[in-house]
Enzyme design. Sequence first.
Site, PDB file in Angstrom:
ATOM      1  N   HIS A 115       0.981  -1.161   0.013  1.00  0.00           N
ATOM      2  CA  HIS A 115      -0.037  -0.051   0.171  1.00  0.00           C
ATOM      3  C   HIS A 115       0.668   1.405  -0.153  1.00  0.00           C
ATOM      4  O   HIS A 115       0.648   2.488  -0.627  1.00  0.00           O
ATOM      5  CB  HIS A 115      -0.808   0.120   0.933  1.00  0.00           C
ATOM      6  CG  HIS A 115      -1.784  -0.896   1.745  1.00  0.00           C
ATOM      7  ND1 HIS A 115      -1.183  -1.802   2.153  1.00  0.00           N
ATOM      8  CD2 HIS A 115      -3.172  -1.092   1.123  1.00  0.00           C
ATOM      9  CE1 HIS A 115      -2.545  -2.546   2.090  1.00  0.00           C
ATOM     10  NE2 HIS A 115      -3.503  -2.291   1.367  1.00  0.00           N
ATOM     11  N   ASP A 173      -4.013  -7.176  -7.771  1.00  0.00           N
ATOM     12  CA  ASP A 173      -5.104  -6.961  -8.042  1.00  0.00           C
ATOM     13  C   ASP A 173      -5.585  -6.803  -9.043  1.00  0.00           C
ATOM     14  O   ASP A 173      -5.820  -5.832 -10.045  1.00  0.00           O
ATOM     15  CB  ASP A 173      -6.823  -6.259  -7.279  1.00  0.00           C
ATOM     16  CG  ASP A 173      -5.888  -7.046  -6.049  1.00  0.00           C
ATOM     17  OD1 ASP A 173      -6.637  -8.202  -5.525  1.00  0.00           O
ATOM     18  OD2 ASP A 173      -4.928  -5.822  -5.308  1.00  0.00           O
ATOM     19  N   GLN A 211      -8.929  -6.463 -10.772  1.00  0.00           N
ATOM     20  CA  GLN A 211      -9.375  -5.150 -10.084  1.00  0.00           C
ATOM     21  C   GLN A 211      -9.051  -4.402 -11.014  1.00  0.00           C
ATOM     22  O   GLN A 211      -9.319  -3.197 -11.986  1.00  0.00           O
ATOM     23  CB  GLN A 211      -9.119  -5.709  -9.244  1.00  0.00           C
ATOM     24  CG  GLN A 211      -9.235  -4.539  -8.697  1.00  0.00           C
ATOM     25  CD  GLN A 211      -9.212  -3.652  -7.845  1.00  0.00           C
ATOM     26  OE1 GLN A 211     -10.042  -4.273  -5.796  1.00  0.00           O
ATOM     27  NE2 GLN A 211      -8.408  -3.176  -6.429  1.00  0.00           N
ATOM     28  N   MET A 248       3.246  -8.843  -1.337  1.00  0.00           N
ATOM     29  CA  MET A 248       2.575  -8.666   0.282  1.00  0.00           C
ATOM     30  C   MET A 248       0.660  -8.079   0.376  1.00  0.00           C
ATOM     31  O   MET A 248       0.267  -7.814  -0.932  1.00  0.00           O
ATOM     32  CB  MET A 248       3.033  -6.699   1.019  1.00  0.00           C
ATOM     33  CG  MET A 248       4.542  -7.361   0.839  1.00  0.00           C
ATOM     34  SD  MET A 248       4.950  -5.845   1.778  1.00  0.00           S
ATOM     35  CE  MET A 248       6.824  -6.370   1.644  1.00  0.00           C
ATOM     36  N   ARG A 253      -3.989  -9.508   3.809  1.00  0.00           N
ATOM     37  CA  ARG A 253      -4.241 -11.407   4.781  1.00  0.00           C
ATOM     38  C   ARG A 253      -3.461 -12.053   5.640  1.00  0.00           C
ATOM     39  O   ARG A 253      -3.514 -12.816   5.650  1.00  0.00           O
ATOM     40  CB  ARG A 253      -5.191 -11.550   3.618  1.00  0.00           C
ATOM     41  CG  ARG A 253      -6.423 -11.538   3.579  1.00  0.00           C
ATOM     42  CD  ARG A 253      -7.359 -12.192   2.126  1.00  0.00           C
ATOM     43  NE  ARG A 253      -9.116 -11.762   2.037  1.00  0.00           N
ATOM     44  CZ  ARG A 253      -9.588 -10.514   1.941  1.00  0.00           C
ATOM     45  NH1 ARG A 253      -8.596 -10.014   0.460  1.00  0.00           N
ATOM     46  NH2 ARG A 253     -10.869 -10.713   1.932  1.00  0.00           N
TER      47      ARG A 253
HETATM   48  P1  AMP Z   1      -6.756  -3.464  -0.363  1.00  0.00           P
HETATM   49  O1  AMP Z   1      -6.641  -2.747   0.926  1.00  0.00           O
HETATM   50  O2  AMP Z   1      -5.935  -4.825   0.104  1.00  0.00           O
HETATM   51  O3  AMP Z   1      -7.993  -3.625  -1.148  1.00  0.00           O
HETATM   52  O4  AMP Z   1      -5.335  -3.325  -1.385  1.00  0.00           O
HETATM   53  C1  AMP Z   1      -5.383  -1.422  -1.734  1.00  0.00           C
HETATM   54  C2  AMP Z   1      -4.609  -1.556  -2.981  1.00  0.00           C
HETATM   55  O5  AMP Z   1      -3.188  -1.287  -2.298  1.00  0.00           O
HETATM   56  C3  AMP Z   1      -4.913  -1.722  -4.257  1.00  0.00           C
HETATM   57  O6  AMP Z   1      -4.993  -1.314  -4.848  1.00  0.00           O
HETATM   58  C4  AMP Z   1      -4.026  -3.335  -3.803  1.00  0.00           C
HETATM   59  O7  AMP Z   1      -3.843  -4.211  -5.293  1.00  0.00           O
HETATM   60  C5  AMP Z   1      -3.221  -2.796  -3.413  1.00  0.00           C
HETATM   61  N1  AMP Z   1      -2.599  -3.877  -2.926  1.00  0.00           N
HETATM   62  C6  AMP Z   1      -1.516  -4.623  -2.096  1.00  0.00           C
HETATM   63  N2  AMP Z   1      -1.404  -5.320  -2.193  1.00  0.00           N
HETATM   64  C7  AMP Z   1      -0.358  -4.943  -2.651  1.00  0.00           C
HETATM   65  C8  AMP Z   1       1.527  -5.243  -2.801  1.00  0.00           C
HETATM   66  N3  AMP Z   1       1.479  -6.518  -2.295  1.00  0.00           N
HETATM   67  N4  AMP Z   1       1.440  -4.824  -4.123  1.00  0.00           N
HETATM   68  C9  AMP Z   1       1.536  -3.523  -5.062  1.00  0.00           C
HETATM   69  N5  AMP Z   1      -0.027  -3.235  -5.102  1.00  0.00           N
HETATM   70  C10 AMP Z   1      -0.872  -3.920  -3.449  1.00  0.00           C
END
Ligand code: AMP
Length: 283
Positions: free
Chosen positions: A37, A150, A153, A184, A187
Amino acid sequence: MQIFSSPGSLKAYISKERNQGKTVGLVPTMGALHSGHIELIGKCVESNDITICSIYVNPTQFNDRQDLIRYPRDQDHDIFQLEAAGCQATFCPSDEVMYSTKPMVSLNFGPLENLMEGHHRPGHFKGVALIVAKLLNMTQPDQAYFGEKDWQQLIIIKQLVQDLNFPVRIVGVPIVREPDGLAMSSRNQRLSSDERIMAPELYNCLQLVTQQLVESTNLDQAITKGKEYLLQFPGIKLDYLEIVRASTLDHLVDEIGSEPLSVCIAAFLGEVRLIDNMQIFID
Ligand code: AMP
């Protein structure tokens, strides 16, 4: 850093900044922030005067109620990290604010959502698209940042923005991984120590499949090898392993052309469901 929970006060803040000629970037998240993030925040800070991070665990994108209940939350630590990363504002709305009335709109992405995450988590992308549309309307950013982690997405959000003419540029950010290759994810903190040791096998599987594709370009064979590899780890329950065209998510029929592909995986380790993907370009 300013923290907002109401769209009205957030809007007033953004208008004030915009009136001074500042550009605005949005990073939508569900909190429990990690370095993946923070990479998005960093990219946003680099290219926008104002970075807004939304933290909202969106119930309409969870098809499994237990997953929603168990989703990690740690707002104090999130705010600490955002401040350190140079974020100017956080938007942390409640369910009542985001869903003050029961939504009637249902966004349908046809072939983009009938496979992989959309197929295995019915209704997931309708929830994602709805909340992203709401956040884009509430913040009206110049740019919005989404992780390639994602992949499906990201493609769906780009389609949403194109079809509905949202005046925003969608920026994809490469996957941030742990040193052992595990992508990363919020979860990951729910994995037991044994599951955590096994979790990088998803990444190893993706590497094996892409290596196979480079060597033989035989799609079925590459998928079979990947599935066979994972069978060595009884603690990993594969949900799907698929190869699609990266930009359209189409399944390939026998021949691979010279275009980017995406190898996508989802699997359960105990009760925790992880996803990952790897892009590959075969000339
Ligand atoms: P989330 O909080 O899981 O909904 O993720 C928020 C944003 O962070 C989404 O656009 C995810 O694709 C991105 N994101 C989560 N984990 C990663 C990661 N390891 N590398 C790059 N982006 C990430």
